[in-house]
Structures are given as C-alpha cells and as structure tokens.
Enzyme design. Structure first.
Site, short mmCIF file in Angstrom:
data_model
loop_
_atom_site.label_atom_id
_atom_site.label_comp_id
_atom_site.label_asym_id
_atom_site.label_seq_id
_atom_site.Cartn_x
_atom_site.Cartn_y
_atom_site.Cartn_z
N GLU A 1 45.52 1.38 11.73
CA GLU A 1 45.17 0.16 10.99
C GLU A 1 46.40 -0.73 10.85
O GLU A 1 47.43 -0.30 10.35
CB GLU A 1 44.62 0.54 9.61
CG GLU A 1 43.25 1.21 9.71
CD GLU A 1 42.93 2.14 8.54
OE1 GLU A 1 43.63 2.08 7.52
OE2 GLU A 1 41.98 2.92 8.67
N GLU B 1 38.64 6.20 9.94
CA GLU B 1 39.67 7.20 10.22
C GLU B 1 39.12 8.44 10.91
O GLU B 1 39.77 9.00 11.80
CB GLU B 1 40.40 7.60 8.94
CG GLU B 1 41.30 6.51 8.39
CD GLU B 1 40.59 5.56 7.43
OE1 GLU B 1 39.36 5.73 7.22
OE2 GLU B 1 41.24 4.64 6.90
N PHE C 1 45.23 8.64 1.99
CA PHE C 1 43.92 8.30 2.55
C PHE C 1 43.34 9.39 3.45
O PHE C 1 42.25 9.24 4.00
CB PHE C 1 43.99 7.00 3.37
CG PHE C 1 44.57 5.82 2.65
CD1 PHE C 1 44.60 5.76 1.26
CD2 PHE C 1 45.09 4.74 3.35
CE1 PHE C 1 45.15 4.67 0.59
CE2 PHE C 1 45.64 3.65 2.70
CZ PHE C 1 45.67 3.61 1.32
N HIS D 1 48.04 6.03 -4.16
CA HIS D 1 48.94 5.43 -3.16
C HIS D 1 50.38 5.91 -3.29
O HIS D 1 51.30 5.21 -2.85
CB HIS D 1 48.94 3.89 -3.29
CG HIS D 1 47.72 3.21 -2.76
ND1 HIS D 1 46.52 3.22 -3.43
CD2 HIS D 1 47.50 2.49 -1.64
CE1 HIS D 1 45.64 2.52 -2.74
NE2 HIS D 1 46.20 2.06 -1.65
C1 LIG Z 1 40.47 5.16 3.50
C2 LIG Z 1 41.44 4.03 3.49
N1 LIG Z 1 41.94 3.58 4.66
C3 LIG Z 1 42.80 2.56 4.68
C4 LIG Z 1 43.17 1.96 3.51
C5 LIG Z 1 44.17 0.81 3.54
N2 LIG Z 1 43.51 -0.46 3.24
C6 LIG Z 1 43.44 -0.95 1.99
S1 LIG Z 1 42.55 -2.35 1.89
C7 LIG Z 1 42.25 -2.33 3.56
C8 LIG Z 1 41.42 -3.41 4.16
C9 LIG Z 1 40.09 -3.50 3.53
O1 LIG Z 1 39.35 -4.51 4.11
P1 LIG Z 1 37.92 -4.89 3.57
O2 LIG Z 1 37.11 -3.66 3.34
O3 LIG Z 1 37.36 -5.91 4.48
O4 LIG Z 1 38.21 -5.49 2.12
P2 LIG Z 1 39.10 -6.75 1.72
O5 LIG Z 1 40.49 -6.24 1.54
O6 LIG Z 1 38.97 -7.77 2.76
O7 LIG Z 1 38.55 -7.18 0.39
C10 LIG Z 1 42.85 -1.23 4.16
C11 LIG Z 1 42.81 -0.93 5.60
C12 LIG Z 1 42.65 2.46 2.30
N3 LIG Z 1 43.00 1.93 1.11
N4 LIG Z 1 41.77 3.47 2.33
#
Ligand SMILES: Cc1ncc(C[n+]2csc(CCOP(=O)(O)OP(=O)(O)O)c2C)c(N)n1
Lengths: 328, 336
Positions: free
Chosen positions: B32, B63, B89, B132
């Site tokens: 990611e 994942e 995560f 985190h």
């Molecule tokens: C299981 C997991 N994988 C990766 C992350 C890291 N992460 C946090 S927010 C995010 C993006 C989320 O995107 P979206 O669901 O579109 O929500 P937005 O942030 O746009 O509101 C990622 C990859 C996480 N918190 N949890």
C-alpha cells in the site's frame, strides 16, 4: 422530501459543527509542530485524519438514526461521531488525550467509543463492517427495530471483511447499512488503481441486496437514499449497500504532502463545497434566510469553541492510570 | 570509514532494495502506497520513479490477497518484497502468513521455496495509540518458518535487507518508525550511520555488541538499543560499564553472544518495546537461565511494556515505554 425547516437548519448547523471542529482541530494539531512538522509534539497527539468535505454522508445518514441505532466508523471518524450525537466536549477532550475524554485519553482520535450513543470506530481499515453486522444481529435477536450502520472508505471495500460481512448480512437478513464514502483516494492510491469496477454499489448484486450510488456530495441526496434503506432495515427486509461520491478537502492525514494528488484538484473541490451549496439551496428555495443560516453557523462555532476550551483546560490522566482498564 | 556518506535508515533500506532490483529482475515490490508515495515511512522512496509500476506495485487494501499472492509468486520463482505499512495491521491477513508462508516449506518436505521479504513498521513514542504503535515481532518469531529481522541502524538496515532479499526463506523485516530518519518524526540520531555505497550483506544470527562493557549486559533491539546506549552513557559517568547487545535478528537468534556476555558481566537486563509477558524478554531470560545461571550475580531483570495496549495520551504512553532513565535506574538497582 418531508423535512421541516427546523430539520433542514439542524442539518446545516451540524455540517458546520463538523467543519468548524475539523478546522479547529487542524489548527490545534499544527501548534508546536512548526516550523518543522513533528508528529510527536503539540497539544494533539498522534496522527490526524480529518473529514472536511465529507459532511453530507455523515449528516444525511445520521438524521435517520436514533440513539439506539449503532454506528461503526473508521480511522476518519469525527464527522460520524458528531452526527451520531456524541457530546462535543468529551469528543474533543479525548482527541486532546485528556482524562475527561470518551476513553479517559486512552483511545484517541481513531478509537472513539461512546456506549451511550452506540458509537465506535477503528484504525484498522475494513474493520467497521463485521461489528455492524453483530449489532444488527443483536437487534434482531432482541426483537428491536434498531439498525446498524457501518461506514467505510472506498479503499476499505477491497477488504475481505467487507465481502464476508455483506454475505453474512444478506444471508441473515440483518438490519444493517454499509455506507461507502468514495472520496476517490485511499491515501495515495486512486480508486481506479485499486478497484476493478467503477462503482462499489454494483457489488451488492453479488450478494442479492440493494445497492445504490449517490453521485453527488449532497446531504439531501444522501438523506433520501439512506432513508429508504433504513426503513427497509427496520421493516426486517435486510441490508443495503450505498456508495456516496464525496470529497476529501484535506490530506489523507494532516501533514500529508499529497505529492500524488493533481495540483488543481483541491481548488476545484473547494469551489463545490457541499456546505456552501446546501446553504445556497436553502436560500434559493426560501427554506431559510441568510440571517438564519448565519445564526446556525455561529451557533455551531460557539459549540465547537466551548468544546475545545473544555478539552484544553481538562487535566491529563495520571501516568499510572495507563495500567488500568485492560479488563473491566 | 571516516569519509563515508551517512544515510538515514529509510534511505539505506531503499538503496538496498534498489541494488537488489537492479541485480535480479525477479525482485519486485508491492504494498500500500509503496509507489509514487515511496512508502509511508520512506522505505521504497525513489523506486517507482526508477522501475515503474510493473515492478513497484501499489496494491488495493486487500492484505490477505496481496500478501498471500507474494507466497504464490515466490513459489513460481519470483522474489517479492511486500510491505504492510504497520505491524499492527497484520491481523487481517495472518492466516496467509503463519499458516502458509511460514509452514509451506516444511510441509513440502523442504521442496518448496518462498523467498518473500515482508516489511513493516513497528514502534511507538509519537502517540499513535493502541492500533498503530506495537512491536509484535515476537508473535512472528514464535511461529517456526519465518526469519525475523529488526535493525537499529542504517548500516545494519542495508546489510540485513540485502541478506533478506537473497535469502530463499520467508523473512519478516521490521523497521522502527523512530529510527527511519523521517523529516516529520523525531528520530534517534544514532540510527543515522555511515553506509557503504556498494551492496554488502550482514549474516542473520549474528548479534552486534553496540557497546562493550564488563559490569552488566543489556540485551535489546530496535529503538531500545539506542535507549540502552543512552543509559549506558549515563552509567559510565558513575563508573558502571554496560555491554549493550543488539540482537538484530530474532530468528535465527544469536544465543552465543548473549550467553558469553553474561558469563563476562554476570548481570543481565533485557529491554523490549514489545509487551512484557510471553515475549522476547522471557525468551532471552530463559536462555540465560538455562545456559549461564551459575554465572549470575544478580537476578535477571526485564523492562518492557507492562502488558497494556499502548495508550494514546502522551503522559500515559511515556509511562509504559521503557526510557533511558528507567533502564539506568534498573541497572543501578542490579549493582547493589
Ligand atoms: C488493515 C489496514 N491496512 C492498511 C491500513 C493503512 N491505511 C489507513 S487509512 C488507509 C486508506 C483508507 O482509504 P479509504 O478506505 O478509502 O478511506 P479514506 O482514508 O479515504 O477515508 C490505509 C491504507 C490500515 N489502517 N488498516
């Protein structure tokens, strides 16, 4: 649409409460971090994901919800929390890490829990879907007409948890709504780079449940579509999937350099600010005067200012209290 | 050595990956925000610009699918490096890791090879709260079949990464956020070190004595190595010479260096940013109890997170993470 003037003004005010809250938070978050950005300093701990621009989804949905209905939010949770009716003082205090906060300063910005208003959220992407199914299952078992709402971003809809939850909810006809905020971005990854079809609501077909796309970042459009889904759920007819096009006005997190985002995108989005548009709409339709709109906006600001003052004045938890609350 | 350029740990890791991608076209990166963003913690910076989206692939937030896919691609002869932003995560895709990636080699009677490097960020200290801020490497070290690497300096980070990529086994590679040398997070200056330009390897299973001493052995890894070194500097002013051992890899584990050191100093303190119970500190203490008990002049001591999730509020987090002051105080109490 059967919304009274008072309700419309309440929605308008709530959108402003969220926006002021996020703007105040953005400013507070940067305190003590300048000139060099240091994530570990200043009055607000940790990371910060703000939802400015995404107010219509939260407000349009939660207008239909009662205290008994469950909401499960995400890592970007403030707008959902405020729309669900969480006390602003406790919300702000938690985010400042104060003992007067929702979780006595232990949870923080991505981990807000309010038992009274049946709100929770998670920093793990995709984690909102299964617990919402559980809340809906409990309501069903207890013979209540309560509903549960799982909010998530369009990025989260690629998680296995989303697909498993949809199947379970459809199979058991659970009174649950899956509401996807499509702000086009999952951190730096654009939707078209992560999702094989343009519209997540189409995925509902795979589970035999209704799927609707709201193509505008518009609070009334959300209100209308969600209203039908909530009624369906309360009638015992099962889950729905709704995807709303919305706009993330700020970075993924505060301090995000946004190297991946086209330079002019944010300016365009700001020109189409959903709160300003809603205000203009109310004026044009004669539903409110400028004075009334200004009063609602000012009242929202006063609430937010009071909450931030409360949060700042509140004491920090005693260090040793870190050892408490692992178990009840 | 004096003329060598210094790198941050993030740059050292990215350089190691870059050199291996250049050397071996089977190496590719996915995860990611590893593409144009360069990894949230900078571990893949510059790679997308050089190699493009075919070899540096941004993934959906799926994942189970993409980490499981690394196992499948490795079985076909590719050498994936796959990043999952935060160790916290891993719950969402654990089955693919601990039941498949970790076990398939054994279950195939050693016939199947899985040269996967799984990278992720660990550690707290900047108030990012319970989901985190964890370290969790011991969970992965507990399951047979995964090598576990936890560097504490840029020099180690590059050499261990190249070893990881060339290893034919699955390697979990953990980097501490507070050691990466990011512009937006306070980092320990000792993590920035001279790093040779050319590729080099550091063999797994060789702990590094980061500071020699005769009075007490402090065993640690990642950020806590630096906290232990800070404490050792203080203790030296009082005439106490601590030997600070950086394990560098948990699997394989260099028992010998630890045991030999304790035989020399007669005291052991184990410091960990992971949880106290059932973790790295218990493992090291048990090894020393088994192999050098008779040499001990004081009971073995452990400092770790006291079995609570990492709290959000700053005073609470500071209270649970081992500090240099607490390490020094613990050593003093052991000298009495
Ligand atoms: C299981 C997991 N994988 C990766 C992350 C890291 N992460 C946090 S927010 C995010 C993006 C989320 O995107 P979206 O669901 O579109 O929500 P937005 O942030 O746009 O509101 C990622 C990859 C996480 N918190 N949890």
């Amino acid at each position: 649409m059967n919304l009274s003037k008072d309700q419309l003004l309440a929605m308008y005010r709530q959108m402003w409460t969220i926006r002021h809250f996020e703007d105040e938070m953005a400013a507070a978050y940067m305190e003590g971090k300048t000139p060099a950005f240091d994530i570990g300093s200043g009055p607000v701990p940790g990371e910060m994901h703000l939802a400015a621009g995404q107010e219509p989804v939260a407000v349009g949905t939660c207008m239909h919800l009662r205290k008994e209905d469950t909401v499960v939010g995400t890592h970007r949770p403030h707008h959902f929390a405020i729309a669900k009716g969480i006390e602003l003082n406790k919300l702000a205090a938690e985010i400042f890490g104060k003992v007067t906060g929702l979780g006595k300063g232990k949870g923080g910005h991505m981990h807000l829990f309010d038992v009274e208003h049946k709100f929770s959220c998670s920093g793990i992407v995709g984690a909102s879907f299964p617990p919402a199914c559980g809340a809906a299952l409990a309501a069903k078992k207890m013979g209540k007409d309560w509903v549960a709402v799982a909010f998530a971003g369009e990025g989260a809809a690629n998680q296995g948890a989303f697909h498993e939850a949809l199947n379970l909810a459809a199979l058991w006809k659970l009174p649950v709504l899956f509401i996807i905020e499509d702000n086009s971005w999952a951190i730096s990854v654009a939707k078209h780079q992560s999702t094989a079809i343009p519209d997540n609501s189409q995925r509902a077909a795979g589970y035999g449940i209704p799927g609707v796309r709201v193509d505008e970042n518009d609070v009334l459009a959300v209100y209308e579509v969600v209203g039908e889904a909530v009624q369906r759920a309360r009638r015992g007819e099962g889950p729905s999937l709704i995807e709303v096009k919305t706009d993330r006005l700020y970075g993924h997190f505060q301090g995000d350099p946004e190297v991946y985002r086209p330079k002019d995108e944010v300016a365009k989005l700001k020109a189409n600010d959903p709160i300003l548009r809603f205000g203009n709409q109310l004026l044009e339709q004669g539903m409110a005067t400028q004075q009334e709109l200004d009063a609602a906006r000012d009242a929202a600001k006063a609430d937010v200012d009071a909450a931030f003052a409360y949060a700042r004045q509140s004491p920090y938890p005693a260090p040793e209290s870190a050892l408490e609350d692992v178990f009840v | 050595m004096a003329t060598e350029r210094e790198l941050t740990m993030a740059k050292a890791i990215a350089e190691a990956i870059d050199q291996e991608m250049e050397r071996d076209e089977r190496v590719f990166v996915m995860g990611e925000d590893v593409g144009i963003y360069g990894g949230i913690f900078g571990a893949t910076q510059g790679l997308y610009e050089k190699y493009g989206g075919e070899r540096v692939m941004d993934t959906p937030i799926s994942e189970t699918a993409f980490i499981g896919a690394a196992t499948g691609a490795a079985a076909e002869g590719m050498r994936p490096i796959v990043e999952l932003m935060f160790v916290d995560f891993f719950g969402v895709c654990m089955d693919q890791i601990y039941n498949h990636l970790a076990k398939n080699t054994y279950m195939s009677g050693g016939h199947a090879h899985y040269p996967v490097v799984l990278t992720t960020a660990i550690g707290g200290g900047y108030n990012d709260a319970a989901q985190h801020s964890q370290c969790l490497y011991s969970i992965f070290a507990h399951v047979p079949g995964l090598k576990v690497v936890v560097p504490s300096t840029a020099y180690d980070a590059k050499g261990l990464m190249i070893s990881a990529i060339r290893d034919d086994n699955p390697v979990m590679y953990f980097f501490h956020k507070g050691l990466m040398g990011l512009g937006w997070m306070k980092y320990h200056p000792r993590s920035v070190t001279p790093v040779p330009e050319e590729p080099y390897t550091i063999p797994f299973g060789q702990a590094d004595i980061k500071r020699p001493g005769n009075d007490v052995t402090i065993v640690s890894l990642a950020m806590m190595v630096h906290r232990a070194l800070d404490a050792a500097d203080e203790l030296a002013k009082e005439g106490i010479e601590a030997e600070v051992i950086d394990l560098r890899t948990l699997v394989p584990l260099d028992k010998e260096t630890v045991v030999n050191s304790v035989k020399k100093t007669h005291r052991l303190l184990v410091v960990d940013e992971d949880y106290h119970s059932f973790g790295m500190t218990g493992e090291i203490a048990a090894i020393v109890a088994e192999e050098a008990l008779d040499y001990l002049d004081a009971p073995i001591r452990r400092l770790a997170v006291p079995d609570v999730p990492i709290p959000y509020s700053r005073p609470l987090e500071q209270f649970v993470l081992p500090s240099a002051e607490r390490i020094a105080a613990t050593v003093r109490s052991m000298m009495e």
